[in-house]
Design a protein around this motif. Structure first.
Motif, PDB file in Angstrom:
ATOM      1  N   ASP A 202      12.427  65.973 -27.012  1.00 43.97           N
ATOM      2  CA  ASP A 202      12.679  66.196 -25.369  1.00 43.97           C
ATOM      3  C   ASP A 202      14.205  66.374 -24.498  1.00 43.97           C
ATOM      4  N   ILE A 203      14.145  64.747 -25.108  1.00 38.08           N
ATOM      5  CA  ILE A 203      15.882  65.169 -24.232  1.00 38.08           C
ATOM      6  C   ILE A 203      16.863  66.006 -24.860  1.00 38.08           C
ATOM      7  N   LEU A 204      16.856  65.924 -26.567  1.00 36.93           N
ATOM      8  CA  LEU A 204      17.822  66.847 -26.416  1.00 36.93           C
ATOM      9  C   LEU A 204      17.497  68.427 -26.422  1.00 36.93           C
ATOM     10  N   LEU A 205      16.618  68.638 -26.221  1.00 36.35           N
ATOM     11  CA  LEU A 205      15.745  69.859 -24.668  1.00 36.35           C
ATOM     12  C   LEU A 205      16.030  70.144 -23.870  1.00 36.35           C
ATOM     13  N   SER A 206      16.231  69.013 -22.769  1.00 38.22           N
ATOM     14  CA  SER A 206      16.738  69.015 -22.521  1.00 38.22           C
ATOM     15  C   SER A 206      18.228  69.054 -21.562  1.00 38.22           C
ATOM     16  N   CYS A 207      18.564  68.507 -22.414  1.00 38.27           N
ATOM     17  CA  CYS A 207      19.951  68.156 -22.441  1.00 38.27           C
ATOM     18  C   CYS A 207      20.566  69.838 -22.193  1.00 38.27           C
ATOM     19  N   THR A 208      20.201  70.388 -23.559  1.00 39.65           N
ATOM     20  CA  THR A 208      20.603  71.423 -23.612  1.00 39.65           C
ATOM     21  C   THR A 208      20.744  72.821 -22.661  1.00 39.65           C
ATOM     22  N   ARG A 209      19.418  72.486 -22.180  1.00 40.91           N
ATOM     23  CA  ARG A 209      18.929  73.348 -20.967  1.00 40.91           C
ATOM     24  C   ARG A 209      19.945  73.148 -19.924  1.00 40.91           C
ATOM     25  N   GLN A 210      20.714  72.053 -19.640  1.00 41.30           N
ATOM     26  CA  GLN A 210      21.555  71.221 -18.504  1.00 41.30           C
ATOM     27  C   GLN A 210      23.025  71.654 -18.928  1.00 41.30           C
ATOM     28  N   LEU A 211      23.024  71.592 -20.747  1.00 45.62           N
ATOM     29  CA  LEU A 211      24.421  72.572 -20.658  1.00 45.62           C
ATOM     30  C   LEU A 211      24.469  73.676 -20.173  1.00 45.62           C
ATOM     31  N   LEU A 212      23.539  74.797 -20.961  1.00 40.33           N
ATOM     32  CA  LEU A 212      23.491  75.854 -20.889  1.00 40.33           C
ATOM     33  C   LEU A 212      23.555  76.895 -19.215  1.00 40.33           C
ATOM     34  N   GLU A 213      23.450  75.879 -18.526  1.00 41.79           N
ATOM     35  CA  GLU A 213      22.962  76.441 -17.187  1.00 41.79           C
ATOM     36  C   GLU A 213      23.903  76.302 -16.444  1.00 41.79           C
ATOM     37  N   LYS A 214      25.028  74.949 -16.788  1.00 38.54           N
ATOM     38  CA  LYS A 214      26.076  74.555 -15.969  1.00 38.54           C
ATOM     39  C   LYS A 214      27.151  75.031 -16.295  1.00 38.54           C
ATOM     40  N   LEU A 215      27.327  75.054 -18.255  1.00 36.53           N
ATOM     41  CA  LEU A 215      28.827  75.600 -18.917  1.00 36.53           C
ATOM     42  C   LEU A 215      28.278  77.119 -18.996  1.00 36.53           C
ATOM     43  N   LYS A 216      27.853  77.836 -18.707  1.00 37.59           N
ATOM     44  CA  LYS A 216      27.259  79.767 -19.124  1.00 37.59           C
ATOM     45  C   LYS A 216      27.898  80.484 -18.639  1.00 37.59           C
ATOM     46  N   ASP A 217      29.090  80.226 -17.281  1.00 37.02           N
ATOM     47  CA  ASP A 217      30.082  81.021 -16.675  1.00 37.02           C
ATOM     48  C   ASP A 217      32.184  80.365 -17.590  1.00 37.02           C
ATOM     49  N   ARG A 218      30.962  79.796 -18.587  1.00 37.03           N
ATOM     50  CA  ARG A 218      32.491  78.859 -19.385  1.00 37.03           C
ATOM     51  C   ARG A 218      32.567  79.142 -20.807  1.00 37.03           C
ATOM     52  N   ALA A 219      31.593  79.315 -21.278  1.00 39.49           N
ATOM     53  CA  ALA A 219      31.851  79.119 -22.226  1.00 39.49           C
ATOM     54  C   ALA A 219      30.857  80.966 -23.097  1.00 39.49           C
ATOM     55  N   ASP A 220      30.677  81.180 -24.708  1.00 37.19           N
ATOM     56  CA  ASP A 220      30.044  81.978 -25.174  1.00 37.19           C
ATOM     57  C   ASP A 220      28.488  80.853 -25.313  1.00 37.19           C
ATOM     58  N   SER A 221      27.575  82.018 -25.266  1.00 34.49           N
ATOM     59  CA  SER A 221      26.451  80.856 -25.185  1.00 34.49           C
ATOM     60  C   SER A 221      25.928  81.863 -26.064  1.00 34.49           C
ATOM     61  N   SER A 222      26.682  82.304 -27.047  1.00 37.03           N
ATOM     62  CA  SER A 222      25.918  82.790 -28.308  1.00 37.03           C
ATOM     63  C   SER A 222      25.357  81.767 -29.485  1.00 37.03           C
ATOM     64  N   PRO A 223      25.819  81.332 -29.751  1.00 40.31           N
ATOM     65  CA  PRO A 223      25.088  80.195 -30.005  1.00 40.31           C
ATOM     66  C   PRO A 223      23.454  79.216 -29.934  1.00 40.31           C
ATOM     67  N   ILE A 224      23.603  79.256 -28.476  1.00 38.20           N
ATOM     68  CA  ILE A 224      22.150  78.746 -28.275  1.00 38.20           C
ATOM     69  C   ILE A 224      21.320  79.862 -28.667  1.00 38.20           C
ATOM     70  N   GLN A 225      21.851  81.121 -27.861  1.00 40.92           N
ATOM     71  CA  GLN A 225      21.181  82.598 -27.761  1.00 40.92           C
ATOM     72  C   GLN A 225      20.515  82.977 -29.433  1.00 40.92           C
ATOM     73  N   ASN A 226      21.339  81.977 -30.294  1.00 35.89           N
ATOM     74  CA  ASN A 226      21.000  82.255 -31.627  1.00 35.89           C
ATOM     75  C   ASN A 226      19.904  81.698 -31.848  1.00 35.89           C
ATOM     76  N   TRP A 227      19.960  79.962 -31.906  1.00 32.15           N
ATOM     77  CA  TRP A 227      19.003  79.310 -32.572  1.00 32.15           C
ATOM     78  C   TRP A 227      17.631  78.917 -32.046  1.00 32.15           C
ATOM     79  N   LEU A 228      17.493  80.001 -30.601  1.00 27.53           N
ATOM     80  CA  LEU A 228      16.303  80.915 -29.885  1.00 27.53           C
ATOM     81  C   LEU A 228      16.092  81.581 -30.792  1.00 27.53           C
ATOM     82  N   ARG A 229      17.159  82.558 -31.111  1.00 26.72           N
ATOM     83  CA  ARG A 229      16.620  83.891 -31.296  1.00 26.72           C
ATOM     84  C   ARG A 229      15.964  83.161 -33.154  1.00 26.72           C
TER      85      ARG A 229
END
Length: 447
Positions: free
Chosen positions: A107-134
């Motif tokens: 649960d904590i790992l998923l929370s960190c994932t969401r928060q990191l993506l939300e905060k850093l979405k304009d700073r980095a390529d999000s495709s690694p996380i998108q691919n994991w979900l895919r």
């Protein structure tokens, strides 16, 4: 509504106990000098800004003691030092990503994932996380967590899906278990995807810091006798995952865990443990600690001046005696101070607030602590009050976790940190405690 009624309403809201203060808030009071002289920006922030490698640190203390306010100060300090900070309250009373009553490391790992993506979405390529979900899209459909077609998976959809996943983890026990089954065999690949995402973000800033607040609210559970508790599983058994992200991390942790027999192991994993003690309102001999009481008085003054410039005495409270009673009764616990002050305001129809209203508020708030006590714990309380120390046993840790005993600390003339303990003044002020203390003293004197 007359002027007193308006001011009382504003004071009632200014004394709100569950509202961490933002950096720069005029209501903030620096209490470091009366609770161990340890500044979070130096103790935690110093390691983050100086260490060339990632740091993984634990921060704890009594709930309501001011940790969130201090961590928000830490966030501001780190941002001013050039760090990118992902601060989030992982769980609150009515929001967040986690369930207080049932939390595991996935649960904590998923929370960190969401928060990191939300905060850093304009700073980095999000495709690694998108691919994991895919790669897990069919499982998400089977769990009824998505109706979106796979070809529409983009950043906004990924964020939306992660929000649905963490919301289900928080509020739906059956789906929570299924999500954990989905994540469990895929934690390594999720960490790899997160680290690729983090390293992309580091191309513009090499210091990224996660501050995961409110993890200290996780309720300890034990699946069966002799098995590790959920807290031991999260912070010790799964420490490789908790330390697996390629950035600096500060986790809050329950005080009961940090005072357990696992303390040395936790220190070996996370380094020195930072614990925020109470504001000292008394010395070990029971006399009033004036500097600590002054800090609490200033906290009240600032809450008053935030809504209107009035003198604390006699315009808001009738006498200094009333203010001293209010400050001492909270035991140096800032949230308790605000709770009691707020109820005293609620008892009052016309200023100044009388001593009678504060006494009644104290009596009502005392009940929660008295009801939390088991009969078997009274002997321990009396022993702590006598010796100002506690034994390293579960029963004492349980009392500490319930704030029935409080920790204070100071540095002596040799610059050695001295920690000591006493029963919460709300309990000590009860007739039952006074009777049992008198009997305890008599019995010990006769023996």
């Amino acid at each position: 509504m007359n002027s007193d009624s308006r001011l009382l309403k504003d004071l009632f809201n200014s004394f709100k106990p569950d509202m961490p203060l933002e950096p720069g808030d005029t209501r903030y009071v620096d209490c470091n000098s009366v609770r161990g002289d340890e500044d979070v920006t130096r103790e935690l922030g110093g390691y983050i800004t100086k260490d060339e490698n990632n740091t993984y640190q634990l921060y704890s203390g009594h709930r309501g003691g001011g940790k969130s306010t201090e961590l928000k100060r830490l966030r501001k300090y780190l941002e001013d030092s050039g760090c990118v900070v992902v601060y989030f309250a992982a769980a609150t009373e009515d929001a967040g990503d986690l369930s207080f009553q049932d939390t595991q490391y996935q649960d904590i790992l998923l929370s960190c994932t969401r928060q990191l993506l939300e905060k850093l979405k304009d700073r980095a390529d999000s495709s690694p996380i998108q691919n994991w979900l895919r790669d897990r899209w069919k499982e998400l459909i089977d769990l009824a967590l998505t109706e979106v077609s796979l070809d529409k998976l983009d950043l906004s959809v990924a964020l939306s899906q992660l929000a649905k996943i963490t919301a289900a983890v928080r509020t739906e026990p059956n789906k929570r278990r299924e999500i954990r089954k989905l994540v469990e065999p895929n934690t390594e690949s999720l960490v790899q995807a997160l680290n690729e995402f983090i390293r992309n973000a580091k191309s513009t800033n090499n210091r990224i810091v996660i501050i995961a607040d409110n993890l200290d609210r996780i309720v300890q559970t034990q699946p069966e006798e002799g098995a590790p508790t959920n807290l031991e599983d999260i912070f010790i058994n799964r420490s490789e995952l908790m330390r697996g992200l390629d950035c600096h991390i500060v986790y809050t942790a329950p005080i009961s865990l940090l005072y357990s027999t696992s303390s040395s192991e936790l220190q070996n994993i996370y380094g020195k443990i930072q614990i925020l003690p109470m504001v000292m309102v008394q010395s070990q001999d029971g006399s009033v600690w004036e500097s600590g009481m002054k800090k609490l008085r200033i906290a009240l003054e600032k809450r008053v001046s935030y809504v209107e410039e009035r003198e604390l005495v006699p315009q808001i409270f009738d006498t200094e005696k009333t203010v001293q009673l209010l400050c001492f009764s909270c035991g140096g616990h800032l949230r308790d101070l605000m709770h009691i002050a707020r109820d005293a305001v609620n008892q009052t129809t016309q200023l100044p607030i009388p001593e009678k209203a504060v006494k009644r508020a104290i009596t009502k708030f005392r009940r929660g602590y008295m009801e939390a006590l088991r009969e078997s714990e009274w002997a321990l309380l009396l022993k702590v009050h006598e010796t100002k120390q506690r034994l390293n046993e579960d029963a004492y840790r349980n009392l500490l976790n319930k704030r029935c005993i409080l920790e204070y600390c100071f540095f002596d003339d040799d610059d050695e940190r001295i920690s000591w303990y006493d029963v919460h003044p709300l309990i000590r002020g009860s007739k039952l405690f006074k009777e049992r203390w008198a009997n305890y003293q008599t019995a010990n004197h006769e023996s």
